[in-house]
Design a protein around this motif. Structure first.
Motif, PDB file in Angstrom:
ATOM      1  N   LYS A 237       0.828  -1.205   0.000  1.00  0.00           N
ATOM      2  CA  LYS A 237       0.000   0.000   0.000  1.00  0.00           C
ATOM      3  C   LYS A 237       0.863   1.255   0.000  1.00  0.00           C
ATOM      4  CE  LYS A 237      -3.876  -2.255   2.351  1.00  0.00           C
ATOM      5  NZ  LYS A 237      -4.743  -2.276   3.558  1.00  0.00           N
ATOM      6  N   LEU A 238       1.974   1.214   0.749  1.00  0.00           N
ATOM      7  CA  LEU A 238       2.865   2.375   0.775  1.00  0.00           C
ATOM      8  C   LEU A 238       3.516   2.599  -0.587  1.00  0.00           C
ATOM      9  CD1 LEU A 238       4.580   1.931   4.274  1.00  0.00           C
ATOM     10  CD2 LEU A 238       2.887   3.660   3.615  1.00  0.00           C
ATOM     11  N   THR A 239       3.873   1.502  -1.261  1.00  0.00           N
ATOM     12  CA  THR A 239       4.463   1.616  -2.600  1.00  0.00           C
ATOM     13  C   THR A 239       3.476   2.247  -3.569  1.00  0.00           C
ATOM     14  OG1 THR A 239       5.838  -0.341  -2.211  1.00  0.00           O
ATOM     15  CG2 THR A 239       5.507   0.336  -4.497  1.00  0.00           C
ATOM     16  N   PHE A 240       2.214   1.808  -3.498  1.00  0.00           N
ATOM     17  CA  PHE A 240       1.183   2.362  -4.380  1.00  0.00           C
ATOM     18  C   PHE A 240       0.962   3.841  -4.077  1.00  0.00           C
ATOM     19  CE2 PHE A 240      -3.305   3.324  -5.277  1.00  0.00           C
ATOM     20  CZ  PHE A 240      -3.336   3.055  -6.639  1.00  0.00           C
ATOM     21  N   ALA A 241       0.922   4.185  -2.788  1.00  0.00           N
ATOM     22  CA  ALA A 241       0.724   5.586  -2.403  1.00  0.00           C
ATOM     23  C   ALA A 241       1.883   6.454  -2.871  1.00  0.00           C
ATOM     24  CB  ALA A 241       0.557   5.687  -0.890  1.00  0.00           C
ATOM     25  N   LYS A 244       1.516   7.090  -6.608  1.00  0.00           N
ATOM     26  CA  LYS A 244       0.462   8.079  -6.867  1.00  0.00           C
ATOM     27  C   LYS A 244       0.942   9.492  -6.531  1.00  0.00           C
ATOM     28  CE  LYS A 244      -3.254   7.722  -7.879  1.00  0.00           C
ATOM     29  NZ  LYS A 244      -3.877   7.891  -9.217  1.00  0.00           N
ATOM     30  N   LYS A 245       1.706   9.620  -5.453  1.00  0.00           N
ATOM     31  CA  LYS A 245       2.228  10.936  -5.070  1.00  0.00           C
ATOM     32  C   LYS A 245       3.191  11.471  -6.136  1.00  0.00           C
ATOM     33  CE  LYS A 245       4.604  13.436  -1.387  1.00  0.00           C
ATOM     34  NZ  LYS A 245       5.531  14.111  -2.343  1.00  0.00           N
ATOM     35  N   CYS A 246       4.056  10.583  -6.659  1.00  0.00           N
ATOM     36  CA  CYS A 246       4.983  11.003  -7.702  1.00  0.00           C
ATOM     37  C   CYS A 246       4.236  11.463  -8.951  1.00  0.00           C
ATOM     38  CB  CYS A 246       5.936   9.861  -8.058  1.00  0.00           C
ATOM     39  SG  CYS A 246       7.085   9.407  -6.735  1.00  0.00           S
ATOM     40  N   ASP A 269       5.796  12.464 -18.787  1.00  0.00           N
ATOM     41  CA  ASP A 269       6.237  11.605 -17.679  1.00  0.00           C
ATOM     42  C   ASP A 269       5.048  11.214 -16.784  1.00  0.00           C
ATOM     43  OD1 ASP A 269       8.786  11.778 -18.609  1.00  0.00           O
ATOM     44  OD2 ASP A 269       9.426  13.348 -17.194  1.00  0.00           O
ATOM     45  N   SER A 270       4.142  12.154 -16.557  1.00  0.00           N
ATOM     46  CA  SER A 270       2.974  11.871 -15.727  1.00  0.00           C
ATOM     47  C   SER A 270       2.085  10.819 -16.373  1.00  0.00           C
ATOM     48  CB  SER A 270       2.178  13.151 -15.494  1.00  0.00           C
ATOM     49  OG  SER A 270       0.969  12.879 -14.793  1.00  0.00           O
ATOM     50  N   GLU A 271       1.887  10.927 -17.672  1.00  0.00           N
ATOM     51  CA  GLU A 271       1.051   9.944 -18.376  1.00  0.00           C
ATOM     52  C   GLU A 271       1.699   8.562 -18.385  1.00  0.00           C
ATOM     53  OE1 GLU A 271       0.547  11.694 -22.183  1.00  0.00           O
ATOM     54  OE2 GLU A 271      -0.850  13.263 -21.495  1.00  0.00           O
ATOM     55  N   GLU A 272       3.006   8.506 -18.595  1.00  0.00           N
ATOM     56  CA  GLU A 272       3.702   7.214 -18.595  1.00  0.00           C
ATOM     57  C   GLU A 272       3.670   6.573 -17.212  1.00  0.00           C
ATOM     58  OE1 GLU A 272       7.586   7.983 -20.048  1.00  0.00           O
ATOM     59  OE2 GLU A 272       6.964   8.145 -22.159  1.00  0.00           O
ATOM     60  N   LEU A 273       3.860   7.399 -16.172  1.00  0.00           N
ATOM     61  CA  LEU A 273       3.800   6.857 -14.808  1.00  0.00           C
ATOM     62  C   LEU A 273       2.392   6.366 -14.477  1.00  0.00           C
ATOM     63  CD1 LEU A 273       5.183   6.242 -12.180  1.00  0.00           C
ATOM     64  CD2 LEU A 273       4.813   8.617 -11.465  1.00  0.00           C
ATOM     65  N   GLN A 274       1.369   7.071 -14.996  1.00  0.00           N
ATOM     66  CA  GLN A 274      -0.005   6.632 -14.758  1.00  0.00           C
ATOM     67  C   GLN A 274      -0.247   5.269 -15.408  1.00  0.00           C
ATOM     68  OE1 GLN A 274      -2.457   8.154 -12.821  1.00  0.00           O
ATOM     69  NE2 GLN A 274      -3.371   6.137 -13.162  1.00  0.00           N
ATOM     70  N   GLU A 275       0.325   5.038 -16.581  1.00  0.00           N
ATOM     71  CA  GLU A 275       0.193   3.732 -17.233  1.00  0.00           C
ATOM     72  C   GLU A 275       0.848   2.644 -16.390  1.00  0.00           C
ATOM     73  OE1 GLU A 275       1.797   4.017 -21.132  1.00  0.00           O
ATOM     74  OE2 GLU A 275       0.237   5.387 -21.881  1.00  0.00           O
ATOM     75  N   VAL A 276       1.994   2.965 -15.822  1.00  0.00           N
ATOM     76  CA  VAL A 276       2.666   1.988 -14.943  1.00  0.00           C
ATOM     77  C   VAL A 276       1.813   1.702 -13.717  1.00  0.00           C
ATOM     78  CG1 VAL A 276       4.689   1.596 -13.486  1.00  0.00           C
ATOM     79  CG2 VAL A 276       4.963   2.648 -15.753  1.00  0.00           C
ATOM     80  N   ILE A 277       1.233   2.751 -13.141  1.00  0.00           N
ATOM     81  CA  ILE A 277       0.389   2.582 -11.957  1.00  0.00           C
ATOM     82  C   ILE A 277      -0.816   1.701 -12.281  1.00  0.00           C
ATOM     83  CG2 ILE A 277      -1.140   3.779 -10.346  1.00  0.00           C
ATOM     84  CD1 ILE A 277       0.804   6.141 -10.443  1.00  0.00           C
ATOM     85  N   ASP A 278      -1.419   1.907 -13.438  1.00  0.00           N
ATOM     86  CA  ASP A 278      -2.572   1.090 -13.834  1.00  0.00           C
ATOM     87  C   ASP A 278      -2.193  -0.376 -13.981  1.00  0.00           C
ATOM     88  OD1 ASP A 278      -4.149   3.340 -13.856  1.00  0.00           O
ATOM     89  OD2 ASP A 278      -3.920   3.697 -16.019  1.00  0.00           O
ATOM     90  N   GLN A 279      -0.974  -0.634 -14.436  1.00  0.00           N
ATOM     91  CA  GLN A 279      -0.527  -2.023 -14.634  1.00  0.00           C
ATOM     92  C   GLN A 279      -0.218  -2.721 -13.317  1.00  0.00           C
ATOM     93  OE1 GLN A 279       2.775  -1.863 -17.363  1.00  0.00           O
ATOM     94  NE2 GLN A 279       1.541  -1.134 -19.079  1.00  0.00           N
ATOM     95  N   VAL A 280       0.391  -1.981 -12.373  1.00  0.00           N
ATOM     96  CA  VAL A 280       0.821  -2.617 -11.117  1.00  0.00           C
ATOM     97  C   VAL A 280      -0.247  -2.526 -10.026  1.00  0.00           C
ATOM     98  CG1 VAL A 280       3.233  -2.159 -11.624  1.00  0.00           C
ATOM     99  CG2 VAL A 280       1.934  -0.519 -10.240  1.00  0.00           C
ATOM    100  N   LYS A 281      -1.305  -1.743 -10.243  1.00  0.00           N
ATOM    101  CA  LYS A 281      -2.338  -1.593  -9.210  1.00  0.00           C
ATOM    102  C   LYS A 281      -2.945  -2.917  -8.765  1.00  0.00           C
ATOM    103  CE  LYS A 281      -6.631   0.837  -8.131  1.00  0.00           C
ATOM    104  NZ  LYS A 281      -7.655   1.817  -8.606  1.00  0.00           N
ATOM    105  N   LEU A 284      -0.637  -4.457  -6.256  1.00  0.00           N
ATOM    106  CA  LEU A 284      -0.371  -3.723  -5.013  1.00  0.00           C
ATOM    107  C   LEU A 284      -1.608  -3.554  -4.141  1.00  0.00           C
ATOM    108  CD1 LEU A 284       1.964  -0.919  -6.399  1.00  0.00           C
ATOM    109  CD2 LEU A 284       2.613  -3.095  -5.339  1.00  0.00           C
ATOM    110  N   ILE A 285      -2.772  -3.435  -4.768  1.00  0.00           N
ATOM    111  CA  ILE A 285      -4.024  -3.225  -4.028  1.00  0.00           C
ATOM    112  C   ILE A 285      -4.912  -4.423  -4.243  1.00  0.00           C
ATOM    113  CG2 ILE A 285      -6.026  -1.746  -3.713  1.00  0.00           C
ATOM    114  CD1 ILE A 285      -3.398  -0.442  -2.942  1.00  0.00           C
TER     115      ILE A 285
END
Length: 286
Positions: A237-241, A244-246, A269-281, A284-285
């Motif tokens: 959860k901390l990794t996901f948070a 998201k903060k980044c 960079d924000s859009e690419e990081l959002q794609e990564v977040i969607d993949q790893v969510k 992580l959650i």
């Protein structure tokens, strides 16, 4: 030989031989008994009791009879695999009890099932309204299978078009206060990792009844003392948070800067990081 000793020997022989025959017949007979298997079960039990107590009868007579009756279900099972007609005759067919929310009374009577018994079977499937049922069938084993109407089926991630991580069996790394080295080796971990995780949780090894590691590498503990509360692992959860903060920081930088080149770079960079977040969510959650 005294009669009591003869009975003891016969009983042991009957028990061992019945065990061997049961292994030959197979596990399916224990879980699901057909008409033939029910008859065979009663008969071989009677023969075994007769063999154990009738000291005047030769023991091999009973062994022959046991073998013949035990081979019946094996032979019929083999024939059933070869012929659907024999399979239907031996095992029977499924009977529809409910169709489109309507109870088929004639089929219910043919199976000699009362309304109360039908409702009990439905409740055991967590179904309390007949109108919610698309199909209910009595299988040849006597179990009732229930299919709910589409609008009453539980919602799954597939219905919501959500991506979830594949389920994997957790590995038990601690059992009864002892570390399981083989499970740790399969996960690529060692005893030092376990001790470090226990130190984080403030738990002694001897106080752990069961410790499991999930596919994310988090250790879940069950203690002997149920009154003690172990904090849930927060690493995922901390990794996901943090991710998201980044991503939020990049968006703020893009809004705050007046340099068009940097603004565009932050947005990309924000859009690419959002794609990564969607993949790893999903990982992580949970």
């Amino acid at each position: 030989m005294p009669d009591w000793l003869d009975i003891v020997i016969r009983s042991l022989v009957a028990f061992v031989y019945l065990f061997i025959l049961t292994k030959i017949i197979g596990k399916r007979q224990i879980r699901q008994i057909t008409y033939i298997e029910y008859i065979v079960g009663i008969t071989i039990g009677s023969i075994a009791a007769f063999m154990a107590t009738e000291v005047d009868s030769p023991i091999y007579h009973s062994l022959i009879a046991l073998t013949i009756f035990a081979l019946f279900p094996v032979l019929l099972e083999w024939l059933s695999l070869k012929s659907k007609h024999i399979r239907n005759f031996v095992e029977g067919n499924a009977t529809i009890l409910i169709k489109d929310g309507k109870i088929l009374e004639d089929n219910l009577k043919s199976e000699r099932m009362s309304t109360e018994e039908l409702m009990e079977h439905l409740r055991m499937k967590n179904v309390f309204r007949v109108a919610d049922v698309e199909f209910a069938l009595m299988e040849s084993s006597g179990d009732v299978s229930v299919l709910l109407k589409s609008q009453h089926q539980p919602v799954t991630p597939q219905h919501l078009e959500l991506i979830v991580s594949p389920a994997e069996e957790p590995q038990a790394v601690i059992m009864d206060g002892a570390i399981m080295d083989e499970s740790l080796s399969n996960l690529g971990l060692n005893r030092n990792w376990v001790r470090a995780e226990l130190e984080k949780a403030g738990v002694a090894l001897e106080n752990v009844f069961l410790g499991q590691v999930d596919k994310g590498g988090q250790l879940y503990l069950d203690l002997y003392d149920d009154k003690l509360k172990v904090p849930e692992p927060q690493a995922m959860k901390l990794t996901f948070a943090t991710l998201k903060k980044c991503q939020a920081d990049l968006e703020l930088y893009a809004i705050g800067t007046k340099d068009k080149r940097m603004k565009r770079a932050y947005q990309v960079d924000s859009e690419e990081l959002q794609e990564v977040i969607d993949q790893v969510k999903p990982l992580l959650i949970r």
